[in-house]
Design a protein around this motif. Structure first.
Motif, PDB file in Angstrom:
ATOM      1  N   LEU A  96      34.980  32.387  44.137  1.00 60.24           N
ATOM      2  CA  LEU A  96      35.896  31.089  43.683  1.00 60.24           C
ATOM      3  C   LEU A  96      34.762  30.147  43.129  1.00 60.24           C
ATOM      4  CD1 LEU A  96      38.254  30.416  46.822  1.00 60.24           C
ATOM      5  CD2 LEU A  96      38.634  31.252  44.647  1.00 60.24           C
ATOM      6  N   ASN A  97      34.760  30.449  41.918  1.00 62.83           N
ATOM      7  CA  ASN A  97      33.555  29.617  40.872  1.00 62.83           C
ATOM      8  C   ASN A  97      34.580  29.030  39.863  1.00 62.83           C
ATOM      9  OD1 ASN A  97      31.764  29.156  38.869  1.00 62.83           O
ATOM     10  ND2 ASN A  97      30.174  30.040  40.129  1.00 62.83           N
ATOM     11  N   ASP A  98      34.274  27.880  39.566  1.00 60.90           N
ATOM     12  CA  ASP A  98      35.330  27.127  38.728  1.00 60.90           C
ATOM     13  C   ASP A  98      34.775  27.643  37.259  1.00 60.90           C
ATOM     14  OD1 ASP A  98      36.489  25.898  40.517  1.00 60.90           O
ATOM     15  OD2 ASP A  98      35.881  23.859  40.291  1.00 60.90           O
ATOM     16  N   ASP A  99      33.525  27.768  36.914  1.00 62.97           N
ATOM     17  CA  ASP A  99      33.160  28.501  35.855  1.00 62.97           C
ATOM     18  C   ASP A  99      33.936  29.841  35.365  1.00 62.97           C
ATOM     19  OD1 ASP A  99      31.809  26.363  35.299  1.00 62.97           O
ATOM     20  OD2 ASP A  99      29.799  27.138  36.169  1.00 62.97           O
ATOM     21  N   THR A 100      34.300  30.752  36.416  1.00 64.23           N
ATOM     22  CA  THR A 100      34.768  32.108  36.187  1.00 64.23           C
ATOM     23  C   THR A 100      36.176  32.124  36.664  1.00 64.23           C
ATOM     24  OG1 THR A 100      33.602  32.884  38.022  1.00 64.23           O
ATOM     25  CG2 THR A 100      32.348  32.995  35.971  1.00 64.23           C
ATOM     26  N   ILE A 101      36.563  31.246  37.419  1.00 65.50           N
ATOM     27  CA  ILE A 101      37.905  31.500  38.153  1.00 65.50           C
ATOM     28  C   ILE A 101      39.046  31.977  37.226  1.00 65.50           C
ATOM     29  CG2 ILE A 101      38.549  29.131  37.940  1.00 65.50           C
ATOM     30  CD1 ILE A 101      39.332  29.600  41.021  1.00 65.50           C
ATOM     31  N   GLN A 102      39.081  31.616  35.844  1.00 65.95           N
ATOM     32  CA  GLN A 102      40.197  31.790  34.918  1.00 65.95           C
ATOM     33  C   GLN A 102      39.930  33.496  34.698  1.00 65.95           C
ATOM     34  OE1 GLN A 102      42.510  30.287  33.995  1.00 65.95           O
ATOM     35  NE2 GLN A 102      41.917  27.961  34.509  1.00 65.95           N
ATOM     36  N   ASP A 103      38.821  33.961  34.795  1.00 59.37           N
ATOM     37  CA  ASP A 103      38.708  35.368  34.444  1.00 59.37           C
ATOM     38  C   ASP A 103      38.836  36.507  35.421  1.00 59.37           C
ATOM     39  OD1 ASP A 103      37.677  34.396  31.761  1.00 59.37           O
ATOM     40  OD2 ASP A 103      35.671  34.211  32.981  1.00 59.37           O
ATOM     41  N   LEU A 104      39.246  36.040  36.611  1.00 59.87           N
ATOM     42  CA  LEU A 104      39.019  37.161  37.802  1.00 59.87           C
ATOM     43  C   LEU A 104      40.689  37.485  37.738  1.00 59.87           C
ATOM     44  CD1 LEU A 104      37.418  35.078  40.404  1.00 59.87           C
ATOM     45  CD2 LEU A 104      36.676  36.841  39.020  1.00 59.87           C
ATOM     46  N   ASP A 105      40.891  38.793  38.325  1.00 62.84           N
ATOM     47  CA  ASP A 105      42.214  39.339  38.152  1.00 62.84           C
ATOM     48  C   ASP A 105      42.725  38.978  39.673  1.00 62.84           C
ATOM     49  OD1 ASP A 105      41.644  41.014  36.218  1.00 62.84           O
ATOM     50  OD2 ASP A 105      40.749  42.575  37.311  1.00 62.84           O
ATOM     51  N   THR A 106      43.955  39.007  39.547  1.00 65.48           N
ATOM     52  CA  THR A 106      44.751  38.620  40.653  1.00 65.48           C
ATOM     53  C   THR A 106      44.387  39.348  42.218  1.00 65.48           C
ATOM     54  OG1 THR A 106      46.611  40.021  40.315  1.00 65.48           O
ATOM     55  CG2 THR A 106      46.803  37.625  39.618  1.00 65.48           C
ATOM     56  N   ASP A 107      43.899  40.522  42.099  1.00 65.69           N
ATOM     57  CA  ASP A 107      43.704  41.186  43.285  1.00 65.69           C
ATOM     58  C   ASP A 107      42.299  40.660  44.031  1.00 65.69           C
ATOM     59  OD1 ASP A 107      42.099  42.252  41.338  1.00 65.69           O
ATOM     60  OD2 ASP A 107      42.588  44.422  41.827  1.00 65.69           O
ATOM     61  N   VAL A 108      41.576  39.939  42.969  1.00 67.26           N
ATOM     62  CA  VAL A 108      40.233  39.277  43.715  1.00 67.26           C
ATOM     63  C   VAL A 108      40.976  38.364  44.729  1.00 67.26           C
ATOM     64  CG1 VAL A 108      38.102  38.202  43.149  1.00 67.26           C
ATOM     65  CG2 VAL A 108      39.042  40.194  41.799  1.00 67.26           C
ATOM     66  N   PHE A 109      41.684  37.609  44.245  1.00 63.63           N
ATOM     67  CA  PHE A 109      42.023  36.311  45.003  1.00 63.63           C
ATOM     68  C   PHE A 109      42.982  36.948  46.227  1.00 63.63           C
ATOM     69  CE2 PHE A 109      41.965  34.907  40.784  1.00 63.63           C
ATOM     70  CZ  PHE A 109      41.277  33.691  40.673  1.00 63.63           C
ATOM     71  N   ALA A 110      43.833  37.869  46.088  1.00 65.12           N
ATOM     72  CA  ALA A 110      44.253  38.519  47.216  1.00 65.12           C
ATOM     73  C   ALA A 110      43.550  39.101  48.221  1.00 65.12           C
ATOM     74  CB  ALA A 110      45.350  39.643  46.633  1.00 65.12           C
ATOM     75  N   ALA A 111      42.501  39.698  47.748  1.00 62.41           N
ATOM     76  CA  ALA A 111      41.449  40.254  48.723  1.00 62.41           C
ATOM     77  C   ALA A 111      40.645  39.045  49.397  1.00 62.41           C
ATOM     78  CB  ALA A 111      40.247  41.168  47.862  1.00 62.41           C
ATOM     79  N   GLY A 112      40.672  37.735  48.748  1.00 60.92           N
ATOM     80  CA  GLY A 112      39.827  36.775  49.537  1.00 60.92           C
ATOM     81  C   GLY A 112      40.501  35.861  50.488  1.00 60.92           C
TER      82      GLY A 112
END
Length: 409
Positions: free
Chosen positions: A180-196
């Motif tokens: 969860l880094n604001d510099d790269t958060i827009q580039d992450l896939d949704t499954d990364v957030f689900a896993a977190g």
């Protein structure tokens, strides 16, 4: 119904001018248009007053939020400004208006969205900081955020506190939530957030288990804000994993955040600000918006003021900066604004419905401007929305023309 008085948003209207409204209808009676230069009445029972904007990047709308808030502070004992901005980011802005380091321009940039990096927003923050310099204890102003689309500053606030009672646990979550880094958060896939999300959920539980230790070390208020930062981190993951339900999930969590401020505030009136589509009392698009949720929960305790203009020149956000774009959208409400001194007026929709000519305007569908930060299309159907004013707002501030913000990148 008992009323409170707050400063009016407009100058006196020219009531003797014969105005024409919608084509084929009689000119509306202008008596309900506010004419006392310092008075707009809101019901006593209101707990949350919301001001919407028909488009981001508009100078008059950003000035209006400052004007309304200042008058609420003066006349209604309102001390909390809540913006459509990130919870953790706004905590840093709140520190600035309480004498923290930096400049108003830097504080405005900290809110996160580039649409707030303006002179108009910096002016508001400078005023709040100056007010707090002489405010009596317990009567200081606060600047908070109700959004959760970023996480860096929520993590910083929480981990600074958690580290004081459990450095090892803090290091564990710093590693687990490093994605969860604001510099790269827009580039992450949704499954990364689900896993977190499981780690984010366990973080909330671990913070709760250390409530007494944190309260003893840092104070009970610090614990409550740290705990809500943990909740914001979890909600950030929930929002960003949501794909087609993104707006639905986001507005549900923003409504929860407003309720949190009601529960943890000092009992005074809350002022919230966001896009018309968020603060509307009824849904204007395909999802359950923040305003509808608050209206359902609070009933007459929620008061929503929308905005609109006949001609809008706004700063449309590009990948690197902004460009000024003009759109036109004439309707029965904003067609009246040109005939009013100052080319803007405020109308209380419930009161106006009792006057000749207003019922048709307020109970029928009107096409209202609805602009986002960018991606503009010149087809009117994509930058406007049809709504029934009396169902959607309690009041409206209507302009003839509005212009772009003063950007400070």
């Amino acid at each position: 119904m008992p009323k409170k008085t707050i400063k009016q948003l407009i100058t006196a209207a020219c009531l003797t001018v014969l105005l024409t409204g919608c084509a084929g209808t009689a000119a509306p009676d202008m008596a309900p248009v506010q004419t006392d230069p310092d008075a707009i009445a809101i019901p006593e029972q209101v707990q949350v007053i919301a001001l919407g904007e028909a488009g981001h990047g508009v100078k008059e709308y950003q000035e209006l939020k400052a004007e309304v808030f200042r008058t609420l502070v003066q006349n209604n004992d309102c001390r909390t400004f809540i913006i459509e901005g990130d919870f953790g980011n706004a905590l840093k802005v709140d520190d600035y208006i309480h004498g923290g380091e930096g400049t108003a321009k830097e504080a405005a940039a900290t809110i996160g969205f580039r649409i707030y990096r303006t002179k108009e927003m910096a002016d508001l923050l400078e005023w709040m900081r100056a007010y707090n310099e002489t405010a009596p204890a317990g009567e200081d102003l606060h600047f908070y955020g109700m959004d959760m689309q970023s996480a860096d500053n929520s993590k910083d606030y929480l981990f600074d506190i958690l580290r004081q009672v459990d450095p090892e646990l803090t290091a564990k979550y710093e590693e687990a939530l490093a994605f969860l880094n604001d510099d790269t958060i827009q580039d992450l896939d949704t499954d990364v957030f689900a896993a977190g999300m499981p780690d984010a959920g366990r973080l909330i539980q671990d913070v709760d288990q250390r409530k007494e230790q944190i309260a003893e070390a840092c104070g009970s208020e610090a614990f409550e804000f740290a705990r809500e930062c943990a909740n914001s981190i979890y909600n950030c993951c929930d929002i960003r994993k949501s794909n087609s339900e993104y707006n639905e999930v986001r507005d549900s969590h923003m409504a929860e955040k407003v309720h949190w401020f009601l529960e943890h505030g000092d009992g005074s009136l809350l002022f919230i600000n966001g896009h018309n589509g968020h603060i509307a009392r009824t849904n204007t698009t395909f999802y359950n918006c923040l305003g509808k949720r608050l209206a359902d929960d609070l009933g007459d305790g929620y008061f929503a003021i929308g905005t609109d203009a006949r001609i809008t020149t706004f700063n449309s956000q590009t990948d690197e900066s902004f460009r000024a774009v003009t759109v036109k959208n004439k309707n029965g409400l904003n067609a009246l604004a040109a005939g009013v001194e100052g080319a803007r007026y405020y109308i209380d929709l419930e009161k106006a419905s009792a006057y000749n000519g207003w019922t048709e305007l307020l109970s029928g569908k009107q096409r209202i401007t609805s602009l986002n930060v960018g991606g503009l299309t010149f087809l009117k159907m994509f930058y406007t929305t049809k709504l029934i004013p009396e169902d959607t707002f309690d009041g409206m501030v209507i302009f003839d023309q509005v212009g772009p913000t003063t950007v400070e990148m």
